[in-house]
Design a protein around this motif. Structure first.
Motif, mmCIF file in Angstrom:
data_model
loop_
_atom_site.group_PDB
_atom_site.id
_atom_site.type_symbol
_atom_site.label_atom_id
_atom_site.label_comp_id
_atom_site.label_asym_id
_atom_site.label_seq_id
_atom_site.Cartn_x
_atom_site.Cartn_y
_atom_site.Cartn_z
ATOM 1 N N ILE A 1 0.216 12.798 -11.331
ATOM 2 C CA ILE A 1 1.669 12.720 -11.188
ATOM 3 C C ILE A 1 2.072 11.616 -10.216
ATOM 4 O O ILE A 1 2.993 10.839 -10.481
ATOM 5 N N GLU A 2 1.374 11.520 -9.094
ATOM 6 C CA GLU A 2 1.728 10.517 -8.085
ATOM 7 C C GLU A 2 1.453 9.099 -8.583
ATOM 8 O O GLU A 2 2.204 8.175 -8.270
ATOM 9 N N ILE A 3 0.388 8.908 -9.347
ATOM 10 C CA ILE A 3 0.105 7.578 -9.912
ATOM 11 C C ILE A 3 1.224 7.184 -10.869
ATOM 12 O O ILE A 3 1.761 6.072 -10.804
ATOM 13 N N LEU A 4 1.591 8.095 -11.761
ATOM 14 C CA LEU A 4 2.655 7.807 -12.724
ATOM 15 C C LEU A 4 3.995 7.570 -12.030
ATOM 16 O O LEU A 4 4.724 6.628 -12.375
ATOM 17 N N ASN A 5 4.328 8.383 -11.050
ATOM 18 C CA ASN A 5 5.587 8.209 -10.322
ATOM 19 C C ASN A 5 5.628 6.889 -9.568
ATOM 20 O O ASN A 5 6.643 6.191 -9.578
ATOM 21 N N GLU B 1 6.100 3.965 -11.921
ATOM 22 C CA GLU B 1 7.486 3.871 -12.389
ATOM 23 C C GLU B 1 8.410 3.362 -11.282
ATOM 24 O O GLU B 1 9.228 2.475 -11.508
ATOM 25 N N GLU B 2 8.246 3.893 -10.069
ATOM 26 C CA GLU B 2 9.102 3.494 -8.949
ATOM 27 C C GLU B 2 8.904 2.018 -8.595
ATOM 28 O O GLU B 2 9.856 1.315 -8.289
ATOM 29 N N TRP B 3 7.658 1.559 -8.619
ATOM 30 C CA TRP B 3 7.332 0.179 -8.243
ATOM 31 C C TRP B 3 7.505 -0.776 -9.424
ATOM 32 O O TRP B 3 7.436 -1.972 -9.277
ATOM 33 N N LYS B 4 7.727 -0.223 -10.612
ATOM 34 C CA LYS B 4 7.881 -0.992 -11.845
ATOM 35 C C LYS B 4 6.604 -1.784 -12.166
ATOM 36 O O LYS B 4 6.649 -2.983 -12.465
ATOM 37 N N THR C 1 0.847 -1.188 0.000
ATOM 38 C CA THR C 1 0.000 0.000 0.000
ATOM 39 C C THR C 1 0.882 1.238 0.000
ATOM 40 O O THR C 1 1.938 1.269 0.638
ATOM 41 N N PHE C 2 0.438 2.234 -0.763
ATOM 42 C CA PHE C 2 1.129 3.512 -0.834
ATOM 43 C C PHE C 2 0.114 4.620 -0.577
ATOM 44 O O PHE C 2 -0.967 4.606 -1.158
ATOM 45 N N SER C 3 0.493 5.557 0.256
ATOM 46 C CA SER C 3 -0.327 6.734 0.520
ATOM 47 C C SER C 3 0.536 7.942 0.197
ATOM 48 O O SER C 3 1.612 8.105 0.779
#
Length: 156
Positions: A103-107, A110-113, A94-96
Motif C-alpha cells: 500500500i505504501e509503495i503504491l501510495n 501516486e503521490e510523487w507521480k 527519500t521517503f520513510s
C-alpha cells in the motif's frame, strides 16, 4: 498506440536485503541512462506491540516510543546507505513510511507521480508466499505506472 516517453521519475522501493541492493543498482543505472530523478522508499512494518500492560489486570497501556524510534533510525540508515551510492546531479528524494509495504509503495508512487516503480523480490514460494503474499506481485497488479521487478535469482 501512443509513444512512451522516457521515465523521468523512478521510485525504488528498498529494504535491508540483498534483493533491494540489486534492484537499486538497476534503478540507479536506468535513472542515469534516462536522466531521471529518483526517489528511494523504505517501508517499515508497524511495530507488533506499541504498548504494554494488560487492561484485564487493570494495567494502563504504556506507549513504547523506543520501538518506533529504533525503526526510524534503522530506516534512516538504510536510506542513507543507498543515498550514498547515488552518483548524479539529478534529484534524489527519500521517503520513510510505516505501514503495509504494498500500500505504501503504491501510495508513494501516486503521490510523487512516479513514471516507474522498481523493487526486488524475495522469491518466496509455497506456504511462505501464501502466508506473506508477494509485495512485488501486489504492486505490479495495482500500479498505475509500469513496475520493474528485479528477481533474486543468481546465475548458477
Amino acid at each position: 498506440m501512443s509513444v512512451i516517453n522516457n521515465f523521468q521519475r523512478i521510485l525504488i522501493a528498498i529494504d535491508d536485503s540483498p534483493y533491494s541492493e540489486k534492484a537499486a543498482l538497476y534503478g540507479f543505472h536506468l535513472a542515469h541512462v534516462m536522466n531521471a530523478s529518483v526517489a528511494l522508499l523504505n517501508v517499515m512494518d508497524p511495530p507488533a506491540t506499541t504498548y504494554s500492560g494488560d487492561p484485564l489486570l487493570g494495567q494502563q497501556p504504556l506507549v513504547l516510543p523506543e520501538v518506533t524510534e529504533m525503526q526510524e533510525e534503522t530506516s534512516k540508515a538504510i536510506l542513507e546507505r543507498y543515498e550514498s551510492k547515488w552518483n548524479s546531479s539529478k534529484e534524489l528524494l527519500t521517503f520513510s513510511k510505516i505501514g503495509n509495504p504494498r500500500i505504501e509503495i503504491l501510495n508513494t508512487a501516486e503521490e510523487w507521480k512516479a513514471d516507474l516503480i522498481i523493487l526486488g523480490t524475495h522469491g518466496r514460494t509455497g506456504f511462505d508466499h501464501f502466508i506473506s503474499g508477494s509485495v512485488a506481485e501486489g504492486v505490479a497488479r495495482r500500479s498505475l505506472c509500469p513496475v520493474l521487478i528485479v528477481p533474486n535469482k543468481t546465475d548458477s
